[in-house]
Design an enzyme around this catalytic site. Structure first.
Site, PDB file in Angstrom:
ATOM      1  CD  GLU A  62     -37.447  15.282   4.377  1.00 17.52           C
ATOM      2  OE1 GLU A  62     -37.315  14.499   3.580  1.00 17.52           O
ATOM      3  OE2 GLU A  62     -36.301  15.881   4.827  1.00 17.52           O
TER       4      GLU A  62
ATOM      5  CG  HIS B 150     -21.290  13.742   0.466  1.00 15.31           C
ATOM      6  ND1 HIS B 150     -19.810  13.205   0.863  1.00 15.31           N
ATOM      7  CD2 HIS B 150     -21.827  12.483   0.977  1.00 15.31           C
ATOM      8  CE1 HIS B 150     -19.682  12.057   1.532  1.00 15.31           C
ATOM      9  NE2 HIS B 150     -20.941  11.711   1.482  1.00 15.31           N
TER      10      HIS B 150
ATOM     11  CG  ASP C 222     -33.283  14.400   4.168  1.00 11.63           C
ATOM     12  OD1 ASP C 222     -33.725  15.280   4.861  1.00 11.63           O
ATOM     13  OD2 ASP C 222     -33.717  14.306   3.100  1.00 11.63           O
TER      14      ASP C 222
HETATM   15  P1  FAD Z   1     -18.340  19.569  -0.641  1.00  9.35           P
HETATM   16  O1  FAD Z   1     -18.960  18.648  -1.704  1.00  9.35           O
HETATM   17  O2  FAD Z   1     -17.115  18.938  -0.234  1.00  9.35           O
HETATM   18  O3  FAD Z   1     -18.184  20.975  -1.158  1.00  9.35           O
HETATM   19  C1  FAD Z   1     -19.280  21.862  -1.764  1.00  9.35           C
HETATM   20  C2  FAD Z   1     -19.119  23.181  -2.294  1.00  9.35           C
HETATM   21  O4  FAD Z   1     -18.778  23.993  -0.917  1.00  9.35           O
HETATM   22  C3  FAD Z   1     -17.641  23.214  -3.051  1.00  9.35           C
HETATM   23  O5  FAD Z   1     -17.630  24.149  -3.900  1.00  9.35           O
HETATM   24  C4  FAD Z   1     -16.759  23.487  -2.037  1.00  9.35           C
HETATM   25  O6  FAD Z   1     -15.554  24.123  -2.435  1.00  9.35           O
HETATM   26  C5  FAD Z   1     -17.484  24.392  -0.883  1.00  9.35           C
HETATM   27  N1  FAD Z   1     -17.050  24.286   0.607  1.00  9.35           N
HETATM   28  C6  FAD Z   1     -16.811  23.140   1.165  1.00  9.35           C
HETATM   29  N2  FAD Z   1     -16.498  23.462   2.162  1.00  9.35           N
HETATM   30  C7  FAD Z   1     -16.326  24.743   2.482  1.00  9.35           C
HETATM   31  C8  FAD Z   1     -15.895  25.513   3.369  1.00  9.35           C
HETATM   32  N3  FAD Z   1     -15.657  25.363   4.725  1.00  9.35           N
HETATM   33  N4  FAD Z   1     -16.089  27.030   3.312  1.00  9.35           N
HETATM   34  C9  FAD Z   1     -16.409  27.605   1.922  1.00  9.35           C
HETATM   35  N5  FAD Z   1     -16.900  26.583   1.012  1.00  9.35           N
HETATM   36  C10 FAD Z   1     -16.740  25.230   1.171  1.00  9.35           C
HETATM   37  N6  FAD Z   1     -28.341  18.853   0.869  1.00  9.35           N
HETATM   38  C11 FAD Z   1     -29.260  19.424   1.739  1.00  9.35           C
HETATM   39  O7  FAD Z   1     -29.434  20.600   1.757  1.00  9.35           O
HETATM   40  N7  FAD Z   1     -30.337  18.388   2.273  1.00  9.35           N
HETATM   41  C12 FAD Z   1     -29.881  17.255   2.232  1.00  9.35           C
HETATM   42  O8  FAD Z   1     -31.039  16.433   2.907  1.00  9.35           O
HETATM   43  C13 FAD Z   1     -28.966  16.555   1.805  1.00  9.35           C
HETATM   44  N8  FAD Z   1     -28.830  15.424   1.794  1.00  9.35           N
HETATM   45  C14 FAD Z   1     -27.539  14.649   1.065  1.00  9.35           C
HETATM   46  C15 FAD Z   1     -27.349  13.230   1.088  1.00  9.35           C
HETATM   47  C16 FAD Z   1     -26.260  12.944   0.397  1.00  9.35           C
HETATM   48  C17 FAD Z   1     -26.155  11.176   0.252  1.00  9.35           C
HETATM   49  C18 FAD Z   1     -25.291  13.739  -0.222  1.00  9.35           C
HETATM   50  C19 FAD Z   1     -24.067  13.075  -1.045  1.00  9.35           C
HETATM   51  C20 FAD Z   1     -25.626  14.904  -0.504  1.00  9.35           C
HETATM   52  C21 FAD Z   1     -26.648  15.603   0.078  1.00  9.35           C
HETATM   53  N9  FAD Z   1     -27.036  16.938   0.291  1.00  9.35           N
HETATM   54  C22 FAD Z   1     -28.023  17.347   0.900  1.00  9.35           C
HETATM   55  C23 FAD Z   1     -26.233  17.910  -0.422  1.00  9.35           C
HETATM   56  C24 FAD Z   1     -25.143  18.579   0.368  1.00  9.35           C
HETATM   57  O9  FAD Z   1     -25.663  19.501   1.164  1.00  9.35           O
HETATM   58  C25 FAD Z   1     -24.107  19.214  -0.681  1.00  9.35           C
HETATM   59  O10 FAD Z   1     -23.416  17.967  -1.266  1.00  9.35           O
HETATM   60  C26 FAD Z   1     -23.129  19.841  -0.084  1.00  9.35           C
HETATM   61  O11 FAD Z   1     -22.069  20.426  -0.916  1.00  9.35           O
HETATM   62  C27 FAD Z   1     -22.288  19.309   1.176  1.00  9.35           C
HETATM   63  O12 FAD Z   1     -21.456  18.317   0.891  1.00  9.35           O
HETATM   64  P2  FAD Z   1     -19.981  18.588   1.492  1.00  9.35           P
HETATM   65  O13 FAD Z   1     -19.798  19.004   2.909  1.00  9.35           O
HETATM   66  O14 FAD Z   1     -19.371  17.155   1.182  1.00  9.35           O
HETATM   67  O15 FAD Z   1     -19.418  19.555   0.366  1.00  9.35           O
END
Ligand code: FAD
Length: 516
Positions: free
Chosen positions: A267, A91, A154
């Site tokens: 918020e 994400h 969120d």
């Molecule tokens: P990824 O996008 O898959 O990874 C993010 C980063 O972390 C990459 O660099 C990856 O290599 C690294 N990573 C992933 N897993 C691990 C692990 N286990 N250990 C170490 N590194 C790792 N953020 C907020 O704070 N508040 C919100 O309300 C919020 N709402 C969102 C709503 C939507 C629809 C979206 C798309 C994003 C939102 N986000 C929000 C952002 C979100 O926190 C980030 O996208 C975050 O990266 C988490 O997504 P992911 O788990 O898919 O991680």
């Protein structure tokens, strides 16, 4: 084996590689030793929610647990140039979870691991996998134990490791801090392939480094998350303001009230003073049966209005009049526009999963899968009125095709030993999130224009000398990263040298180059 790998990588660029080659890649990397590593080809790892970048990995690996991840990292460490990216739920917006020609570890394959309630020193925690989705953590904690984490995002289709690597912010953060301030222990696979347990007292540099560390120091395979007892219900309220000053004064008052006498969730968002279905009045009401009475808007209102979004926990056993009393006494002290108040009662789980129906609708009409040039930042209280004047009221006066969140957070709730960067001064700062949705067809402005508008906003903040930091940062040069980390840069570099000396991990963040 390594010689074979070198030849393999140099002679087979990833574009021309056939997926039939994958068994050979896995063999060359020694990845089959555990038997549990599923080494497969998939286009998934070259995509993310942002839809702005696409990098093809050499392979995506589905580990069973930390041991498999360590095997993959060690293989990359021994190789001449391979990198490794943990992929949570993909994400990210700017390719942060991708590895161009490297190994992508699909953390979701570990999501079931570790789940266990832990009681320690009078506090309750849950151990969860770094690859677990927050929505599953919520459901398991509430249905099994009537407990729940305290700090959320969120949207809960995000992984524990992914949000802890950034911060994890929502309307509870004013009270409990971000998710990264609500864990007491991690298991991490470092860039050397070591599996380490870390906490405030054990391997503390790794613990604080990994929290908000953008995946640079290790892959989080287990997190111990602080819990509280789960309420049954939420009174969910939205009130509208025409003046930014009234909105911020009320929001700041609410987030600084002591626990118990305030709301449990605070918020806010800016929206357009028009009947635009996405950006305007219709985006505010909570109950589809109750519309937005535009006649209530004061004549003095400008092109942008503001909405404070609040919620208060309660139990089924609480008398409705007691909930009304507390809520009404708080609302009675706020200066929102009379008659522009919306409220509903929902279960706690429904409240936390409130973005899910939005996702389902967006998937159905194609805008979930089209590009999302989002911009997230933290802006200090000192500069937020100027930000409103220049950005919301001018540059974004027609909206962004999705929510424009703006609400206050408290510095004292953020652990300054973690790697997360927030503005330099003052107790109160604001999160600003421009959550742009673009149509799946070529109506509306093209994505490049929206990315350019984000850059314009960030440059403007720099030029005006605003005290701000990008959240979920994305930069092209190390100079920019140095500026982002400021006086924390040397600590960040030192942690990198200690825990990922070959710069194997999370190459998609573009902070360090793989040492060859
Ligand atoms: P990824 O996008 O898959 O990874 C993010 C980063 O972390 C990459 O660099 C990856 O290599 C690294 N990573 C992933 N897993 C691990 C692990 N286990 N250990 C170490 N590194 C790792 N953020 C907020 O704070 N508040 C919100 O309300 C919020 N709402 C969102 C709503 C939507 C629809 C979206 C798309 C994003 C939102 N986000 C929000 C952002 C979100 O926190 C980030 O996208 C975050 O990266 C988490 O997504 P992911 O788990 O898919 O991680």
């Amino acid at each position: 084996m390594i010689a074979y790998l070198e030849r393999f990588i140099h002679e087979n660029d990833t574009e021309s590689r056939q997926d039939d080659d994958l068994p050979n890649i896995c063999k060359s990397l020694d990845l089959q030793v555990q038997g549990s590593i599923d080494c497969v080809a998939t286009g998934l790892a070259g995509k993310d929610f942002g839809g702005l970048y696409s990098f093809k990995p050499l392979a995506i690996i589905r580990p069973a647990g930390a041991d498999d991840i360590a095997v993959a990292v060690k293989a990359a460490y021994r190789s001449p140039s391979l990198t490794v990216a943990a992929r949570g739920n993909g994400h990210s917006i700017n390719g942060q979870a991708m590895a161009d020609g490297g190994l992508v570890i699909d953390m979701r394959s570990t999501e079931e691991n570790h789940f266990k309630i832990v009681k320690m020193n009078g506090e309750i925690f849950v151990d969860v996998s770094g690859g677990a989705l927050w929505e599953d953590v919520l459901k398991r904690c509430v249905s099994g134990f009537n407990l729940a984490p305290r700090s959320w995002t969120d949207y809960l289709g995000l992984t524990v490791g992914g949000t802890l690597s950034n911060a994890g912010v929502s309307g509870q953060a004013f009270r409990y801090g971000p998710q990264s301030s609500n864990v007491s222990e991690l298991d991490v696979v470092t860039g050397k392939g070591d599996i380490l347990t870390c906490s405030e007292t054990k391997n503390s540099e790794l613990f604080f480094g990994a929290l908000g560390g953008l995946g640079q120091f290790g892959i989080i395979t287990r997190a111990r998350v602080k819990l509280q007892s789960a309420p049954d219900m939420m009174r969910w309220i939205r009130v509208v303001y025409s003046e930014f000053e009234d909105f911020t004064r009320d929001a700041e008052w609410l987030v600084t009230l002591p626990e118990g006498v305030s709301f449990d969730y605070v918020e806010g968002f800016a929206f357009v003073n028009s009947n635009d279905p996405v950006n305007g009045w219709p985006s505010v009401p909570l109950d589809p049966g109750r519309g937005f009475d535009q006649n209530a808007i004061p004549l003095t209102a400008g092109c942008v209005l503001y909405c404070l979004e609040l919620a208060r926990h309660y139990q089924n056993s609480d008398h409705p009049s007691a909930v009304d009393r507390v809520v009404n006494s708080l609302l009675g002290r706020l200066r929102f526009v009379e008659d522009l108040k919306f409220q509903v009662d929902v279960t706690y789980v429904e409240f936390l999963l409130r973005v899910k129906p939005v996702e389902e609708r967006a998937r159905a009409n194609g805008i979930w899968d089209s590009p999302h040039p989002w911009l997230n930042m933290f802006v200090s209280k000192r500069d937020i009125a100027d930000f409103d004047r220049i950005v919301f009221k001018k540059i974004l006066k027609e909206g962004v095709g999705g929510p424009m969140l703006v609400y206050p957070l408290l510095r004292s709730k953020w652990d300054n030993r973690t790697s997360v960067m927030i503005p330099a001064d003052g107790e109160i700062f604001y999160i600003v999130a421009l959550l742009r949705f673009t149509p799946p067809y070529s109506k509306g402005p093209c994505v490049e224009k929206l990315v350019a508008q984000n850059q314009e906003i960030a440059h403007l903040c720099l030029k005006k000398g605003f005290d701000f930091k990008l959240y979920l940062p994305h930069y092209q040069s190390q100079e920019d990263w140095k500026r982002h980390f400021g006086n924390q840069w040397s600590r960040f570099v030192e942690n990198k040298a200690n825990f990922d000396p070959m710069a194997i991990l999370a190459p998609g963040q573009k902070i360090f180059k793989r040492i060859i």
